[in-house]
Design a protein around this motif. Sequence first.
Motif, PDB file in Angstrom:
ATOM      1  N   LEU A  92     -38.026 -82.226 -25.160  1.00  0.00           N
ATOM      2  CA  LEU A  92     -37.314 -81.363 -24.218  1.00  0.00           C
ATOM      3  C   LEU A  92     -36.638 -82.153 -23.107  1.00  0.00           C
ATOM      4  CD1 LEU A  92     -39.849 -78.395 -23.884  1.00  0.00           C
ATOM      5  CD2 LEU A  92     -37.929 -78.657 -25.453  1.00  0.00           C
ATOM      6  N   ASN A  93     -37.267 -83.254 -22.660  1.00  0.00           N
ATOM      7  CA  ASN A  93     -36.695 -84.013 -21.549  1.00  0.00           C
ATOM      8  C   ASN A  93     -35.414 -84.742 -21.926  1.00  0.00           C
ATOM      9  OD1 ASN A  93     -38.472 -85.552 -23.226  1.00  0.00           O
ATOM     10  ND2 ASN A  93     -38.335 -87.245 -21.762  1.00  0.00           N
ATOM     11  N   LEU A  94     -35.162 -84.912 -23.235  1.00  0.00           N
ATOM     12  CA  LEU A  94     -33.972 -85.625 -23.689  1.00  0.00           C
ATOM     13  C   LEU A  94     -32.971 -84.708 -24.398  1.00  0.00           C
ATOM     14  CD1 LEU A  94     -35.644 -88.869 -25.112  1.00  0.00           C
ATOM     15  CD2 LEU A  94     -34.603 -88.547 -22.859  1.00  0.00           C
ATOM     16  N   ARG A  95     -33.241 -83.412 -24.398  1.00  0.00           N
ATOM     17  CA  ARG A  95     -32.414 -82.490 -25.192  1.00  0.00           C
ATOM     18  C   ARG A  95     -30.928 -82.588 -24.840  1.00  0.00           C
ATOM     19  NH1 ARG A  95     -33.384 -78.180 -28.163  1.00  0.00           N
ATOM     20  NH2 ARG A  95     -35.542 -78.004 -27.488  1.00  0.00           N
ATOM     21  N   GLN A  96     -30.608 -82.614 -23.551  1.00  0.00           N
ATOM     22  CA  GLN A  96     -29.202 -82.610 -23.155  1.00  0.00           C
ATOM     23  C   GLN A  96     -28.506 -83.933 -23.470  1.00  0.00           C
ATOM     24  OE1 GLN A  96     -27.722 -79.793 -22.199  1.00  0.00           O
ATOM     25  NE2 GLN A  96     -29.748 -78.872 -22.520  1.00  0.00           N
ATOM     26  N   THR A 156     -42.947 -77.536 -32.889  1.00  0.00           N
ATOM     27  CA  THR A 156     -41.586 -78.056 -33.001  1.00  0.00           C
ATOM     28  C   THR A 156     -40.578 -76.938 -33.145  1.00  0.00           C
ATOM     29  OG1 THR A 156     -42.315 -80.145 -33.979  1.00  0.00           O
ATOM     30  CG2 THR A 156     -40.048 -79.473 -34.417  1.00  0.00           C
ATOM     31  N   ILE A 157     -40.863 -75.983 -34.030  1.00  0.00           N
ATOM     32  CA  ILE A 157     -39.917 -74.892 -34.267  1.00  0.00           C
ATOM     33  C   ILE A 157     -39.896 -73.930 -33.075  1.00  0.00           C
ATOM     34  CG2 ILE A 157     -39.446 -72.884 -35.736  1.00  0.00           C
ATOM     35  CD1 ILE A 157     -40.457 -74.521 -38.107  1.00  0.00           C
ATOM     36  N   ALA A 158     -41.061 -73.668 -32.478  1.00  0.00           N
ATOM     37  CA  ALA A 158     -41.133 -72.736 -31.347  1.00  0.00           C
ATOM     38  C   ALA A 158     -40.334 -73.226 -30.150  1.00  0.00           C
ATOM     39  CB  ALA A 158     -42.591 -72.513 -30.949  1.00  0.00           C
ATOM     40  N   LEU A 159     -40.206 -74.527 -29.986  1.00  0.00           N
ATOM     41  CA  LEU A 159     -39.495 -75.084 -28.834  1.00  0.00           C
ATOM     42  C   LEU A 159     -37.985 -75.135 -29.014  1.00  0.00           C
ATOM     43  CD1 LEU A 159     -41.918 -78.018 -27.930  1.00  0.00           C
ATOM     44  CD2 LEU A 159     -41.503 -75.947 -26.587  1.00  0.00           C
ATOM     45  N   PRO A 180     -32.620 -70.489 -30.086  1.00  0.00           N
ATOM     46  CA  PRO A 180     -32.295 -69.685 -31.279  1.00  0.00           C
ATOM     47  C   PRO A 180     -31.219 -70.291 -32.171  1.00  0.00           C
ATOM     48  CG  PRO A 180     -32.532 -68.273 -29.361  1.00  0.00           C
ATOM     49  CD  PRO A 180     -32.599 -69.676 -28.859  1.00  0.00           C
ATOM     50  N   GLU A 181     -30.169 -70.841 -31.572  1.00  0.00           N
ATOM     51  CA  GLU A 181     -29.072 -71.353 -32.407  1.00  0.00           C
ATOM     52  C   GLU A 181     -29.502 -72.567 -33.211  1.00  0.00           C
ATOM     53  OE1 GLU A 181     -28.544 -73.249 -28.277  1.00  0.00           O
ATOM     54  OE2 GLU A 181     -29.188 -71.325 -29.149  1.00  0.00           O
ATOM     55  N   GLU A 182     -30.461 -73.348 -32.712  1.00  0.00           N
ATOM     56  CA  GLU A 182     -30.962 -74.492 -33.463  1.00  0.00           C
ATOM     57  C   GLU A 182     -31.992 -74.054 -34.498  1.00  0.00           C
ATOM     58  OE1 GLU A 182     -32.352 -77.480 -30.778  1.00  0.00           O
ATOM     59  OE2 GLU A 182     -30.398 -77.751 -29.810  1.00  0.00           O
ATOM     60  N   LYS A 183     -32.840 -73.122 -34.117  1.00  0.00           N
ATOM     61  CA  LYS A 183     -33.838 -72.621 -35.064  1.00  0.00           C
ATOM     62  C   LYS A 183     -33.173 -72.001 -36.284  1.00  0.00           C
ATOM     63  CE  LYS A 183     -37.909 -69.643 -35.454  1.00  0.00           C
ATOM     64  NZ  LYS A 183     -38.835 -68.728 -34.756  1.00  0.00           N
ATOM     65  N   ALA A 184     -32.008 -71.386 -36.087  1.00  0.00           N
ATOM     66  CA  ALA A 184     -31.306 -70.739 -37.198  1.00  0.00           C
ATOM     67  C   ALA A 184     -30.864 -71.749 -38.260  1.00  0.00           C
ATOM     68  CB  ALA A 184     -30.087 -69.980 -36.675  1.00  0.00           C
ATOM     69  N   LEU A 185     -30.753 -73.018 -37.888  1.00  0.00           N
ATOM     70  CA  LEU A 185     -30.338 -74.041 -38.852  1.00  0.00           C
ATOM     71  C   LEU A 185     -31.478 -74.490 -39.749  1.00  0.00           C
ATOM     72  CD1 LEU A 185     -28.112 -76.409 -36.647  1.00  0.00           C
ATOM     73  CD2 LEU A 185     -27.351 -74.594 -38.190  1.00  0.00           C
ATOM     74  N   ILE A 186     -32.730 -74.262 -39.341  1.00  0.00           N
ATOM     75  CA  ILE A 186     -33.883 -74.731 -40.116  1.00  0.00           C
ATOM     76  C   ILE A 186     -34.037 -73.877 -41.375  1.00  0.00           C
ATOM     77  CG2 ILE A 186     -36.350 -75.232 -40.096  1.00  0.00           C
ATOM     78  CD1 ILE A 186     -34.890 -76.902 -38.095  1.00  0.00           C
ATOM     79  N   LYS A 187     -33.842 -74.477 -42.520  1.00  0.00           N
ATOM     80  CA  LYS A 187     -33.890 -73.760 -43.790  1.00  0.00           C
ATOM     81  C   LYS A 187     -35.193 -73.970 -44.549  1.00  0.00           C
ATOM     82  CE  LYS A 187     -29.790 -72.348 -42.941  1.00  0.00           C
ATOM     83  NZ  LYS A 187     -29.624 -70.963 -42.415  1.00  0.00           N
ATOM     84  N   GLY A 188     -35.966 -74.963 -44.140  1.00  0.00           N
ATOM     85  CA  GLY A 188     -37.206 -75.192 -44.867  1.00  0.00           C
ATOM     86  C   GLY A 188     -38.073 -76.230 -44.177  1.00  0.00           C
TER      87      GLY A 188
END
Length: 489
Positions: free
Chosen positions: A144-148, A182-185, A188-196
């Motif tokens: 999270l501290n490096l996300r941007q 990992t997924i909870a953090l 929404p727009e990034e979580k939507a990319l996770i396919k498996g």
Amino acid sequence: MKHLRPVMFVGTASDVGKSVITAGFCRIFKQDGYTPAPFKAQNMSLNSYATPDGLEIGRAQAVQAEAAGVPCHTDMNPVLLKPTNDQTAQLVLHGKPAGNQSAWEYFMEDDKRALFEEVKQSFNRLSHQYNPVVMEGAGSISELNLRQKDITNMRIALHAGAAVYLIADIDRGGVFGSVYGTIALLPPEEKALIKGIIINKFRGDIRLFEDGRKLLESLTGVPVTGVLPYYHDIYIEEEDTLGLSLKHKRQTTGRVNIAVVLLRHMSNFTDFHALEKDERVHLFYTDNPAELATADIIILPGSKNTIEDLIAIRNNGTARAITEAHKRNKVVIGICGGYQMMGEQVADPFGVEGPMASIPGLGILPVTTVLTREKTTQQRTFRYRHQEKICEGYEIHMGETSTQKPSPLNELTNGASDGYFLSPQCWGTYLHGILDNDTVVSDLLAQCGKVSVVKDFDYRSFKEAQYNKLATHIREHLDISAVYKALEL
């Protein structure tokens, strides 16, 4: 052939198997008639490779390109960070050095907009030429501290519109917490990319994890694409030096015991992968003088900080063990930084590696080295010790080595020469990959008096077989049809 959207393999942490799985899918797509290419926006590694046009990328992407059956290119790894010490790294941009930066300067001074633009352009060029682009993330995707400031994980995945697969290493434990967290953090727009989700390095009966699979799917809302068993019989080049000091420590009888000097800033340890697979050889890594003293062959490997590592091996007694072995006519050779260390002096007038302007070498070879600002990165073909067979290798170094007593080890096919030949038991070279050539290895082993049988080992064919074995392993345990469905535009 259908056009596929990019696919990206990311992790819950470092060293979960992203690089190897990415290589496996590069081979799968190639086998299925597609034209894949790997891509990792930013890599941090001392293990690098020279591209055909004389530039530098991370070794992992060169391996993945080999698995895909395409020439490697800097667009496959536009940003490479090569640590020079605990605080500073050399930034390699599009294959060329772009200066040294501290971790604070690199990660905290801005949001990397300019660098991210370079990364996007590299990806765009690849996506127009290859189908599909097989992307690899770095570390964890939930820092999270490096996300941007992220340029290599979900930020580039969003730009690419990639189908993303999250890899977790069950062997290290905590797989439910790491995957769920990992997924909870993710927004929404990034979580939507996770396919498996891919569970990697499972030991034991996979049927025992069936309830675990259902629990993960229930907790995350993301399907588990498969569970990959831990394997012991597939050999793919590793990305970093984790665990090298634990490899094959006990020496054996009946084989040639080869000690690779374990350096703190060791680079291009893949120089020794072919030796590890040679049945005539027992290879191990050590900085213990007593272990070096009993080896048949000692190899000084490459280093990203030759001067600092030279100081370190003097302080821990390793340097003396090497020179004593040389005096006893043991085989001692050096590659790249190790070659520089074996000389009479290493000078750094431009402060390339730090404030020390000069340091005496080990004095084994009558050569001197001056570190330079410009980096040499070239693929090479050459003849070893005037032999007829053409060998292959590559150069990646910042330094020029000279001598008053020329005695080249190798004749390059472009008419130049490389290295210094003191005797059959002692030489140095700038050529990484020199030990991938059976001509060189057989000659080296013969100098110990232990090996009389010359056995050709075709390392290139061996690697091809390993990529195919890896692809089979992945096909057997992952839902490949689901992956293809996710990639259909």
